[in-house]
Design a protein around this motif. Sequence first.
Motif, PDB file in Angstrom:
ATOM      1  N   GLN A 156      81.089  85.628 101.998  1.00 39.69           N
ATOM      2  CA  GLN A 156      82.136  85.415 101.012  1.00 39.69           C
ATOM      3  C   GLN A 156      83.035  84.232 101.394  1.00 39.69           C
ATOM      4  O   GLN A 156      83.254  83.950 102.560  1.00 39.69           O
ATOM      5  N   LEU A 157      83.572  83.540 100.373  1.00 43.83           N
ATOM      6  CA  LEU A 157      84.408  82.365 100.589  1.00 43.83           C
ATOM      7  C   LEU A 157      85.677  82.734 101.351  1.00 43.83           C
ATOM      8  O   LEU A 157      86.378  83.678 101.017  1.00 43.83           O
ATOM      9  N   ASP A 158      85.971  81.951 102.405  1.00 45.91           N
ATOM     10  CA  ASP A 158      87.203  82.115 103.181  1.00 45.91           C
ATOM     11  C   ASP A 158      88.176  80.994 102.821  1.00 45.91           C
ATOM     12  O   ASP A 158      87.777  79.868 102.551  1.00 45.91           O
ATOM     13  N   VAL A 159      89.476  81.295 102.855  1.00 40.17           N
ATOM     14  CA  VAL A 159      90.529  80.315 102.625  1.00 40.17           C
ATOM     15  C   VAL A 159      91.458  80.326 103.834  1.00 40.17           C
ATOM     16  O   VAL A 159      92.008  81.381 104.184  1.00 40.17           O
ATOM     17  N   LEU A 160      91.606  79.171 104.493  1.00 39.96           N
ATOM     18  CA  LEU A 160      92.421  79.068 105.696  1.00 39.96           C
ATOM     19  C   LEU A 160      93.543  78.054 105.474  1.00 39.96           C
ATOM     20  O   LEU A 160      93.359  77.044 104.801  1.00 39.96           O
ATOM     21  N   VAL A 161      94.715  78.323 106.067  1.00 45.27           N
ATOM     22  CA  VAL A 161      95.830  77.372 106.035  1.00 45.27           C
ATOM     23  C   VAL A 161      95.669  76.379 107.181  1.00 45.27           C
ATOM     24  O   VAL A 161      95.381  76.777 108.313  1.00 45.27           O
ATOM     25  N   ASN A 162      95.831  75.086 106.899  1.00 50.15           N
ATOM     26  CA  ASN A 162      95.719  74.073 107.954  1.00 50.15           C
ATOM     27  C   ASN A 162      96.933  73.152 107.932  1.00 50.15           C
ATOM     28  O   ASN A 162      97.699  73.109 106.970  1.00 50.15           O
ATOM     29  N   GLY A 163      97.100  72.445 109.015  1.00 50.98           N
ATOM     30  CA  GLY A 163      98.094  71.373 109.098  1.00 50.98           C
ATOM     31  C   GLY A 163      97.398  70.129 109.622  1.00 50.98           C
ATOM     32  O   GLY A 163      96.457  70.230 110.425  1.00 50.98           O
ATOM     33  N   SER A 164      97.795  68.945 109.154  1.00 51.40           N
ATOM     34  CA  SER A 164      97.077  67.744 109.563  1.00 51.40           C
ATOM     35  C   SER A 164      98.050  66.607 109.842  1.00 51.40           C
ATOM     36  O   SER A 164      99.187  66.587 109.368  1.00 51.40           O
ATOM     37  N   LEU A 165      97.564  65.658 110.626  1.00 52.22           N
ATOM     38  CA  LEU A 165      98.336  64.487 111.027  1.00 52.22           C
ATOM     39  C   LEU A 165      97.363  63.325 111.156  1.00 52.22           C
ATOM     40  O   LEU A 165      96.244  63.503 111.630  1.00 52.22           O
ATOM     41  N   GLY A 166      97.788  62.134 110.703  1.00 52.43           N
ATOM     42  CA  GLY A 166      96.880  61.006 110.787  1.00 52.43           C
ATOM     43  C   GLY A 166      97.598  59.672 110.748  1.00 52.43           C
ATOM     44  O   GLY A 166      98.801  59.590 110.529  1.00 52.43           O
ATOM     45  N   LEU A 167      96.807  58.616 110.965  1.00 52.17           N
ATOM     46  CA  LEU A 167      97.315  57.259 110.966  1.00 52.17           C
ATOM     47  C   LEU A 167      96.341  56.397 110.178  1.00 52.17           C
ATOM     48  O   LEU A 167      95.124  56.471 110.389  1.00 52.17           O
ATOM     49  N   GLY A 168      96.884  55.582 109.267  1.00 56.11           N
ATOM     50  CA  GLY A 168      96.046  54.740 108.439  1.00 56.11           C
ATOM     51  C   GLY A 168      96.440  53.284 108.530  1.00 56.11           C
ATOM     52  O   GLY A 168      97.620  52.959 108.622  1.00 56.11           O
ATOM     53  N   GLY A 169      95.453  52.408 108.491  1.00 59.95           N
ATOM     54  CA  GLY A 169      95.691  50.975 108.405  1.00 59.95           C
ATOM     55  C   GLY A 169      95.184  50.466 107.073  1.00 59.95           C
ATOM     56  O   GLY A 169      94.156  50.936 106.567  1.00 59.95           O
ATOM     57  N   LYS A 170      95.892  49.500 106.491  1.00 60.94           N
ATOM     58  CA  LYS A 170      95.535  49.031 105.157  1.00 60.94           C
ATOM     59  C   LYS A 170      95.654  47.511 105.111  1.00 60.94           C
ATOM     60  O   LYS A 170      96.640  46.943 105.576  1.00 60.94           O
ATOM     61  N   TYR A 171      94.634  46.857 104.525  1.00 65.09           N
ATOM     62  CA  TYR A 171      94.674  45.424 104.273  1.00 65.09           C
ATOM     63  C   TYR A 171      94.675  45.201 102.768  1.00 65.09           C
ATOM     64  O   TYR A 171      93.754  45.629 102.060  1.00 65.09           O
ATOM     65  N   HIS A 172      95.718  44.537 102.255  1.00 60.70           N
ATOM     66  CA  HIS A 172      95.861  44.311 100.827  1.00 60.70           C
ATOM     67  C   HIS A 172      95.111  43.036 100.429  1.00 60.70           C
ATOM     68  O   HIS A 172      95.509  41.923 100.794  1.00 60.70           O
ATOM     69  N   ILE A 173      94.024  43.203  99.689  1.00 56.02           N
ATOM     70  CA  ILE A 173      93.278  42.052  99.180  1.00 56.02           C
ATOM     71  C   ILE A 173      94.103  41.325  98.127  1.00 56.02           C
ATOM     72  O   ILE A 173      94.189  40.100  98.114  1.00 56.02           O
ATOM     73  N   ASN A 174      94.705  42.088  97.232  1.00 54.49           N
ATOM     74  CA  ASN A 174      95.631  41.581  96.229  1.00 54.49           C
ATOM     75  C   ASN A 174      96.553  42.733  95.862  1.00 54.49           C
ATOM     76  O   ASN A 174      96.573  43.746  96.563  1.00 54.49           O
TER      77      ASN A 174
END
Length: 398
Positions: A156-174
């Motif tokens: 049976q389908l389980d539903v779990l609570v999570n917490g997350s943290l991350g870092l992103g880099g972005k290059y703007h073409i335009n």
Amino acid sequence: MKIKTLLLSALVVAASCSVTAQTTDTDVKYMSPKFKDNIFISIGVGAQGYLTQDNFDHGFGKVIQPLVNLSVGKWMDPYWGLRGQASGWQSKMYTDVDRLNNGGVFNKFERKYINLNLDFMLNLTNLWRQYDPENKWDMTLFLGPGLSFGKFHDKQLDVLVNGSLGLGGKYHINKYWAIDLEARTHLMPTFFYTSKYTGSEEIAGRSYQDGLLSLSIGATYTFGGRKFTRYESGAEQMRQQLNDKINGLENELRNTQSQLEAAKIAEQVAQKELALTEAEKAEAIAAAARQDFTQYVGFTINKSAVKTEQMVVLQAVANYMAENPGVKMKVVGYADKQTGSNYFNQKLSERRAKSVYDLLVKKFGVSSDRLSYVGLGDQSQPFKVNNYNRLVMILGEK
């Protein structure tokens, strides 16, 4: 409970940083002009690994799985925003827990999953330095709560609570498109545990708390393009409009007074010119001008560029000096005392004086040896009304 406490603390710290970033310069604030502005959609692909003691014992490289993610969000201003992200594929774990196998060999368990996360985003680049619409690179910290959906052993389908943290880099073409690189970690109860079942399969590994580590690359499209405008409230706009009108009336009054003074000087010279030689006449005109000639050039708050409507004042000065070759002028810059620090105002007054000096020399043809300029900052205030002191005076040298 530990996950919720850690996540809440991180959100508070990030929100505090965002407020600090927006209040470091009270004169410069930016926002999305309309709610529909700066809404974006992102898609990414990459790889993820399931973080658990059992996988590290067996070899973490053997549990790397593909990953896809899809995000929709909005930047409220250049410093912070919100987004929702769906990510997932399949998680894998190898374990040698004795109750799940015979002979102490590692058994493999797999589970398909989807993570749904709500992320608070903080633009670290704009936090560390002032926002620049021409900047091509951004670094973003994001964190938030979420839910994980999956099945263990096709049950049976389980539903779990999570917490997350991350870092992103972005290059703007335009202003529409950007390339993303994103690293993220999730912390959650183990995927391979469920309270719905009992017996030997209740938990597959050694830990009740596991995680995911992922790395993805993708692209972001911003609907209508990135668009932030300098913020001014309605009251501030009205005040600025009134200030502009007052400054305009003050300039007209000063110009009229200057014309009257010039007329008086001309009358005095005319009365004496019959009794003077040509040399004495020129000297008398120059002496009168040096003592009485004054013109004013007004400026917008914190600006040093001469406005178009002020050019007529500079033209009048140039004409007067052309007609009176013995006259020398001094350009004196000021700044109002209630805006900015003493150091900032000193530099601002010097820039204002230099702008007027350069226009008189380069645009209106006044010889540089007949002009000098100086900035007096906010230590000297010619007028009692604070706003009147955003000006440059053009004075006849005495």
